[in-house]
Design a protein around this motif. Structure first.
Motif, mmCIF file in Angstrom:
data_model
loop_
_atom_site.group_PDB
_atom_site.id
_atom_site.type_symbol
_atom_site.label_atom_id
_atom_site.label_comp_id
_atom_site.label_asym_id
_atom_site.label_seq_id
_atom_site.Cartn_x
_atom_site.Cartn_y
_atom_site.Cartn_z
ATOM 1 N N ALA A 109 5.846 24.626 29.245
ATOM 2 C CA ALA A 109 6.137 25.045 27.872
ATOM 3 C C ALA A 109 5.152 24.387 26.900
ATOM 4 O O ALA A 109 4.657 25.032 25.971
ATOM 5 N N ASP A 117 4.449 33.151 20.192
ATOM 6 C CA ASP A 117 4.636 34.315 21.064
ATOM 7 C C ASP A 117 5.291 35.469 20.298
ATOM 8 O O ASP A 117 6.270 36.060 20.747
ATOM 9 N N LYS A 137 11.101 33.045 12.714
ATOM 10 C CA LYS A 137 12.066 31.945 12.692
ATOM 11 C C LYS A 137 12.762 31.794 14.043
ATOM 12 O O LYS A 137 12.903 30.691 14.568
ATOM 13 N N ARG A 138 13.183 32.909 14.615
ATOM 14 C CA ARG A 138 13.862 32.896 15.911
ATOM 15 C C ARG A 138 12.938 32.340 17.010
ATOM 16 O O ARG A 138 13.341 31.496 17.809
ATOM 17 N N ALA A 139 11.692 32.790 17.009
ATOM 18 C CA ALA A 139 10.724 32.309 18.008
ATOM 19 C C ALA A 139 10.497 30.808 17.840
ATOM 20 O O ALA A 139 10.424 30.066 18.833
ATOM 21 N N TYR A 140 10.375 30.360 16.599
ATOM 22 C CA TYR A 140 10.184 28.932 16.334
ATOM 23 C C TYR A 140 11.369 28.127 16.877
ATOM 24 O O TYR A 140 11.187 27.117 17.558
ATOM 25 N N GLN A 141 12.570 28.572 16.574
ATOM 26 C CA GLN A 141 13.763 27.834 16.992
ATOM 27 C C GLN A 141 13.860 27.749 18.517
ATOM 28 O O GLN A 141 14.182 26.693 19.064
ATOM 29 N N GLN A 142 13.557 28.849 19.192
ATOM 30 C CA GLN A 142 13.620 28.858 20.651
ATOM 31 C C GLN A 142 12.607 27.888 21.255
ATOM 32 O O GLN A 142 12.918 27.148 22.181
ATOM 33 N N ARG A 143 11.396 27.906 20.729
ATOM 34 C CA ARG A 143 10.366 27.030 21.274
ATOM 35 C C ARG A 143 10.601 25.573 20.886
ATOM 36 O O ARG A 143 10.306 24.669 21.666
ATOM 37 N N LEU A 171 13.369 24.056 20.614
ATOM 38 C CA LEU A 171 14.363 23.488 21.519
ATOM 39 C C LEU A 171 13.739 23.068 22.847
ATOM 40 O O LEU A 171 14.187 22.112 23.472
ATOM 41 N N LYS A 172 12.707 23.768 23.274
ATOM 42 C CA LYS A 172 12.083 23.473 24.564
ATOM 43 C C LYS A 172 11.050 22.354 24.491
ATOM 44 O O LYS A 172 10.842 21.650 25.471
ATOM 45 N N HIS A 202 4.579 27.730 12.536
ATOM 46 C CA HIS A 202 5.773 28.193 11.821
ATOM 47 C C HIS A 202 5.581 28.102 10.309
ATOM 48 O O HIS A 202 5.903 29.036 9.574
#
Length: 102
Positions: free
Chosen positions: A25, A40, A51-57, A59-60, A82
């Motif tokens: 990751a 991505d 925003k959704r992509a930022y939050q998902q990444r 977390l990883k 972001h």
């Protein structure tokens, strides 16, 4: 006990060592060609998708959760992407300077 310490170290290597999902990751973020690739998302992605992509990444790869090498640099790059893509003015400026996608 030394056996427990050894097992804990092996568990750590499996979770955060080279080749682990955590390390992969981080590599994806650090090797991304541009801000869109870091998150991505497509260049025409709307604000909620960014925003959704930022939050998902996040977390990883957040350094508090991901202890693999490079987590801090990857998280900084993720934040930069972001911040740029979530601000309409910064995004327009970035798009003007960004090389045309092939």
């Amino acid at each position: 006990c030394k056996t427990e310490e050894a097992q804990a170290f092996l568990d750590f290597l499996v979770k955060f060592g080279p080749g682990s999902e955590a390390a992969k990751a981080i590599d994806r973020v650090l090797q991304a060609a541009d801000h869109y690739a870091v998150l991505d998302v497509a260049p025409d992605a709307d604000a909620p998708a960014v925003k959704r992509a930022y939050q998902q990444r996040a977390l990883k790869i957040h350094p508090d959760k991901n202890h693999a090498a490079g987590a801090q640099q990857a998280f900084q790059r993720l934040n930069e992407a972001h911040n740029t893509l979530s601000d309409p003015a910064k995004r327009r400026e970035y798009d003007l300077k960004r090389p045309a996608a092939s």
